[in-house]
Design an enzyme around this catalytic site. Structure first.
Site, PDB file in Angstrom:
ATOM      1  N   CYS A   1      29.545 -10.064 -20.134  1.00 13.53           N
ATOM      2  CA  CYS A   1      28.392 -10.848 -19.665  1.00 13.53           C
ATOM      3  C   CYS A   1      28.416 -11.199 -18.175  1.00 13.53           C
ATOM      4  O   CYS A   1      27.418 -11.001 -17.478  1.00 13.53           O
ATOM      5  CB  CYS A   1      28.318 -12.175 -20.422  1.00 13.53           C
ATOM      6  SG  CYS A   1      28.862 -12.118 -22.114  1.00 13.53           S
TER       7      CYS A   1
ATOM      8  N   TYR B   1      21.814  -3.526 -26.570  1.00 17.63           N
ATOM      9  CA  TYR B   1      21.928  -4.380 -25.377  1.00 17.63           C
ATOM     10  C   TYR B   1      22.602  -3.650 -24.205  1.00 17.63           C
ATOM     11  O   TYR B   1      22.088  -3.623 -23.096  1.00 17.63           O
ATOM     12  CB  TYR B   1      22.827  -5.577 -25.692  1.00 17.63           C
ATOM     13  CG  TYR B   1      22.247  -6.709 -26.487  1.00 17.63           C
ATOM     14  CD1 TYR B   1      21.786  -7.854 -25.848  1.00 17.63           C
ATOM     15  CD2 TYR B   1      22.228  -6.677 -27.876  1.00 17.63           C
ATOM     16  CE1 TYR B   1      21.317  -8.941 -26.570  1.00 17.63           C
ATOM     17  CE2 TYR B   1      21.762  -7.764 -28.605  1.00 17.63           C
ATOM     18  CZ  TYR B   1      21.310  -8.889 -27.946  1.00 17.63           C
ATOM     19  OH  TYR B   1      20.849  -9.963 -28.659  1.00 17.63           O
TER      20      TYR B   1
ATOM     21  N   GLU C   1      20.836  -2.480 -20.746  1.00 17.95           N
ATOM     22  CA  GLU C   1      21.171  -3.250 -19.535  1.00 17.95           C
ATOM     23  C   GLU C   1      21.780  -2.344 -18.465  1.00 17.95           C
ATOM     24  O   GLU C   1      21.408  -2.418 -17.289  1.00 17.95           O
ATOM     25  CB  GLU C   1      22.142  -4.386 -19.894  1.00 17.95           C
ATOM     26  CG  GLU C   1      21.467  -5.476 -20.722  1.00 17.95           C
ATOM     27  CD  GLU C   1      22.381  -6.626 -21.117  1.00 17.95           C
ATOM     28  OE1 GLU C   1      21.868  -7.678 -21.518  1.00 17.95           O
ATOM     29  OE2 GLU C   1      23.628  -6.476 -21.038  1.00 17.95           O
TER      30      GLU C   1
ATOM     31  N   HIS D   1       2.166 -25.847 -13.853  1.00 18.14           N
ATOM     32  CA  HIS D   1       1.328 -24.863 -13.170  1.00 18.14           C
ATOM     33  C   HIS D   1       1.703 -24.744 -11.705  1.00 18.14           C
ATOM     34  O   HIS D   1       1.988 -25.754 -11.079  1.00 18.14           O
ATOM     35  CB  HIS D   1      -0.133 -25.324 -13.294  1.00 18.14           C
ATOM     36  CG  HIS D   1      -1.103 -24.343 -12.721  1.00 18.14           C
ATOM     37  ND1 HIS D   1      -1.393 -23.134 -13.316  1.00 18.14           N
ATOM     38  CD2 HIS D   1      -1.836 -24.394 -11.585  1.00 18.14           C
ATOM     39  CE1 HIS D   1      -2.282 -22.490 -12.578  1.00 18.14           C
ATOM     40  NE2 HIS D   1      -2.559 -23.220 -11.522  1.00 18.14           N
TER      41      HIS D   1
ATOM     42  N   GLU E   1       3.756 -21.310 -18.517  1.00 17.81           N
ATOM     43  CA  GLU E   1       2.632 -22.131 -18.975  1.00 17.81           C
ATOM     44  C   GLU E   1       1.796 -21.395 -20.035  1.00 17.81           C
ATOM     45  O   GLU E   1       1.128 -22.021 -20.844  1.00 17.81           O
ATOM     46  CB  GLU E   1       1.747 -22.589 -17.810  1.00 17.81           C
ATOM     47  CG  GLU E   1       0.942 -21.509 -17.129  1.00 17.81           C
ATOM     48  CD  GLU E   1       0.172 -22.056 -15.911  1.00 17.81           C
ATOM     49  OE1 GLU E   1      -0.669 -22.951 -16.097  1.00 17.81           O
ATOM     50  OE2 GLU E   1       0.414 -21.560 -14.796  1.00 17.81           O
TER      51      GLU E   1
HETATM   52  P1  NDP Z   1      24.264  -2.788 -30.167  1.00 23.27           P
HETATM   53  O1  NDP Z   1      24.599  -3.032 -31.567  1.00 23.27           O
HETATM   54  O2  NDP Z   1      23.324  -3.684 -29.460  1.00 23.27           O
HETATM   55  O3  NDP Z   1      23.719  -1.317 -29.991  1.00 23.27           O
HETATM   56  C1  NDP Z   1      24.422  -0.206 -30.442  1.00 23.27           C
HETATM   57  C2  NDP Z   1      23.522   0.993 -30.283  1.00 23.27           C
HETATM   58  O4  NDP Z   1      24.238   2.159 -30.587  1.00 23.27           O
HETATM   59  C3  NDP Z   1      22.316   0.929 -31.199  1.00 23.27           C
HETATM   60  O5  NDP Z   1      21.215   1.393 -30.475  1.00 23.27           O
HETATM   61  C4  NDP Z   1      22.723   1.872 -32.323  1.00 23.27           C
HETATM   62  O6  NDP Z   1      21.633   2.486 -32.938  1.00 23.27           O
HETATM   63  C5  NDP Z   1      23.510   2.913 -31.565  1.00 23.27           C
HETATM   64  N1  NDP Z   1      24.490   3.622 -32.367  1.00 23.27           N
HETATM   65  C6  NDP Z   1      25.469   3.094 -33.126  1.00 23.27           C
HETATM   66  N2  NDP Z   1      26.198   4.060 -33.694  1.00 23.27           N
HETATM   67  C7  NDP Z   1      25.681   5.228 -33.282  1.00 23.27           C
HETATM   68  C8  NDP Z   1      25.995   6.594 -33.528  1.00 23.27           C
HETATM   69  N3  NDP Z   1      27.003   6.927 -34.299  1.00 23.27           N
HETATM   70  N4  NDP Z   1      25.234   7.537 -32.945  1.00 23.27           N
HETATM   71  C9  NDP Z   1      24.208   7.198 -32.148  1.00 23.27           C
HETATM   72  N5  NDP Z   1      23.861   5.938 -31.877  1.00 23.27           N
HETATM   73  C10 NDP Z   1      24.582   4.956 -32.433  1.00 23.27           C
HETATM   74  O7  NDP Z   1      25.683  -2.699 -29.423  1.00 23.27           O
HETATM   75  P2  NDP Z   1      26.099  -2.685 -27.898  1.00 23.27           P
HETATM   76  O8  NDP Z   1      27.266  -1.789 -27.831  1.00 23.27           O
HETATM   77  O9  NDP Z   1      24.950  -2.445 -27.011  1.00 23.27           O
HETATM   78  O10 NDP Z   1      26.556  -4.181 -27.704  1.00 23.27           O
HETATM   79  C11 NDP Z   1      27.500  -4.771 -28.604  1.00 23.27           C
HETATM   80  C12 NDP Z   1      27.150  -6.206 -28.877  1.00 23.27           C
HETATM   81  O11 NDP Z   1      27.474  -6.990 -27.744  1.00 23.27           O
HETATM   82  C13 NDP Z   1      25.656  -6.450 -29.130  1.00 23.27           C
HETATM   83  O12 NDP Z   1      25.328  -6.306 -30.465  1.00 23.27           O
HETATM   84  C14 NDP Z   1      25.463  -7.841 -28.635  1.00 23.27           C
HETATM   85  O13 NDP Z   1      25.615  -8.728 -29.712  1.00 23.27           O
HETATM   86  C15 NDP Z   1      26.552  -8.039 -27.598  1.00 23.27           C
HETATM   87  N6  NDP Z   1      25.965  -7.993 -26.247  1.00 23.27           N
HETATM   88  C16 NDP Z   1      25.114  -8.990 -25.878  1.00 23.27           C
HETATM   89  C17 NDP Z   1      24.539  -8.980 -24.629  1.00 23.27           C
HETATM   90  C18 NDP Z   1      23.596 -10.074 -24.257  1.00 23.27           C
HETATM   91  O14 NDP Z   1      23.594 -11.108 -24.916  1.00 23.27           O
HETATM   92  N7  NDP Z   1      22.759  -9.882 -23.239  1.00 23.27           N
HETATM   93  C19 NDP Z   1      24.817  -7.923 -23.665  1.00 23.27           C
HETATM   94  C20 NDP Z   1      25.702  -6.916 -24.168  1.00 23.27           C
HETATM   95  C21 NDP Z   1      26.248  -6.963 -25.408  1.00 23.27           C
HETATM   96  P3  NDP Z   1      20.760   1.756 -34.089  1.00 23.27           P
HETATM   97  O15 NDP Z   1      20.020   0.661 -33.411  1.00 23.27           O
HETATM   98  O16 NDP Z   1      19.884   2.854 -34.556  1.00 23.27           O
HETATM   99  O17 NDP Z   1      21.735   1.271 -35.104  1.00 23.27           O
END
Ligand code: NDP
Length: 462
Positions: free
Chosen positions: A48, A180, A184, A439, A444
């Site tokens: 983060c 995420y 990002e 405003h 708003e």
């Molecule tokens: P996420 O769970 O957000 O996303 C994982 C992504 O990978 C999804 O799009 C998923 O697809 C895809 N995926 C998973 N397995 C495969 C696969 N075998 N082949 C292809 N695509 C795949 O995880 P992140 O790694 O982005 O982040 C981990 C966690 O960290 C988040 O869940 C979040 O809770 C936290 N985080 C929070 C942030 C914030 O608060 N701003 C910033 C960064 C991380 P599908 O959606 O189809 O399952």
């Protein structure tokens, strides 16, 4: 009576671990804490915090462009990746120091070592071989990026861990995932001038978000110049003859890029932790199974944060730690409350959200009202930037409660924090209507959307 070396031993020096160790020690408990890498954990060291610093860095080119509409002439600008990394590292070092200081001041024993379980009350400090005993043990070792070892050439790819320490800024990058981290970092790298492509297996990025947010962000990213490939995955990665990498995709041919980054979720860090020695039960994802009070199946062992299969967010781990302290050391049984967690995606524009999406609400309630505003943010009028803000409130028609609030636009994360309070307090749409606007602000709009844009009854838009 058995005597232990410690009242509490914490394995893992991230958000949840440090909070539980520090607060327990400040209550006069004898506390030890071990961390194998750096105190601060993923959030502070390689998540983060450095991510948000990168987001700021990546926004400057747009600020320079926007300045012209306001009468400014900005001279030639250039970017130095190494300077950014050095500045970021210095700040992270400062924060790590604060985490240690907090533990020291509370008089916790700090161990810079990997720690593994020997049994239900014993921990081995791997560096020294020393064992210590504790009445209670907290496991807060977090998660690690899923390395996707079934992908041929996965060893040539990077994860978010390495993205924070790249020697050189790549000229081009292919990022796999639609969550995420993928979203990002796609915005960060693009903002820093990297030719960026995102590849995601689903039909639209950010699968668990409101559809309006997903489409709106997708359009905004493409308009900036980020390429997004949907319903596709990387089939293999190999070194290209002339340098860089060759990523073969299932449906979009071969892409030649400098760097391939995988952001395919994070796995709990439970391997090799000796959990089997103590008989701690894991689920099928390798996460530690806990009850409502973060207790594992072994009475003396607790688990907090990303190592459990709950919600992978820093404030959640901290909250779980505070509930653990209340329950175990203050005789005040307190369950972590995972309902209505406000969250933000630090994309550009940001998404800020709390509560359920339109799609979830439509499935859950007989009738919902959708209040939706889409507008060009004021700053864009003079800058001439084509961008839009979307705001949405989802209201359960039966009791007028606002059950979801979603924003795509500047400072959406800041707004989501405050909306989190209103939803948590159970505010109705009438409470929003009775609130005076500030405003001129974008926020708003949230209190001036008087009539529903549309309704959904029994799943059908009416
Ligand atoms: P996420 O769970 O957000 O996303 C994982 C992504 O990978 C999804 O799009 C998923 O697809 C895809 N995926 C998973 N397995 C495969 C696969 N075998 N082949 C292809 N695509 C795949 O995880 P992140 O790694 O982005 O982040 C981990 C966690 O960290 C988040 O869940 C979040 O809770 C936290 N985080 C929070 C942030 C914030 O608060 N701003 C910033 C960064 C991380 P599908 O959606 O189809 O399952």
């Amino acid at each position: 009576m058995t005597t232990y070396d410690y009242d509490l031993f914490v394995i893992g020096g991230g958000s949840g671990g440090v909070r539980s160790a520090r607060v327990a020690a400040s209550l006069g408990k004898r506390v030890g804490i071990a961390e194998e890498y750096r105190y601060g954990g993923t959030c502070v060291i390689r998540g983060c915090v450095p991510k948000k610093l990168f987001v700021y860095a990546s926004q400057f080119p747009e600020h320079f462009e926007d300045a012209a509409g306001y009468g400014w002439t900005v001279g030639q600008s250039s970017f130095d990746w190494k300077k950014l990394i050095a500045a970021k590292d210095k700040e992270i070092e400062r924060l790590e120091g604060l985490y240690r200081k907090g533990l020291e001041n509370a008089k916790a024993d700090i161990f810079d070592s990997r720690a593994e379980l020997v049994d239900a009350h014993t921990v081995k400090l791997v560096k020294s071989g020393q064992t210590v005993t504790a009445e209670r043990i907290v496991i807060a070792v977090g998660g690690t990026p899923n390395p996707h070892v079934s992908l041929p050439g996965y060893e040539l790819t990077i994860s978010s861990n390495e993205a924070f320490h790249l020697e050189e800024l790549p000229k081009s990058i292919l990022i796999a995932g639609g969550g995420y981290i993928a979203v990002e970092f796609a915005n960060i790298f693009h903002g820093l001038g990297v030719d960026t492509t995102l590849i995601y297996r689903g039909k639209e990025i950010l699968s668990r978000f409101d559809n309006d947010m997903r489409h709106g962000l997708h359009e905004a990213m493409v308009a900036k110049g980020i390429k997004i490939l949907l319903t596709d995955v990387i089939a293999s990665v190999k070194k290209a003859d002339g340098g860089g990498l060759e990523a073969e995709t299932r449906h979009n041919g071969t892409l030649n890029v400098d760097t391939v980054m995988l952001a395919l979720g994070r796995d709990p860090n439970t391997q090799g932790l000796g959990l089997e020695n103590a008989g701690v039960a894991l689920n099928d994802k390798g996460a530690i199974i806990v009850d409502d009070y973060s207790r594992t199946n072994v009475p003396s062992i607790f688990a907090l944060g990303d190592v459990t299969d709950r919600v992978q967010l820093t404030p959640v781990a901290i909250h779980e730690a505070m509930c653990f302290i209340e329950t175990e050391f203050k005789n005040n049984p307190t369950k972590p409350d995972h309902h209505l967690i406000a969250t933000a995606v630090f994309s550009q524009p940001e998404i800020g959200t709390v509560g359920i999406s339109e799609e979830e609400a439509a499935a859950k309630y007989e009738e919902i009202e959708i209040y939706r505003a889409q507008f060009r943010p004021m700053k864009a009028t003079l800058s001439g930037r084509t961008e839009k803000t979307i705001m949405k409130l989802i209201v359960n028609a039966a009791d007028r409660k606002v059950v979801g609030a979603h924003i795509l636009g500047h400072e959406a994360g800041e707004m989501a924090q405050l909306l989190g309070i209103t939803l948590k307090a159970g505010c109705t749409k009438d409470d929003f209507d009775a609130t005076m606007a500030v405003h001129p602000t974008a926020a708003e709009e949230l209190v001036t959307m008087y009539s529903p844009s549309y309704r959904i009854r029994n799943g059908q838009r009416v």
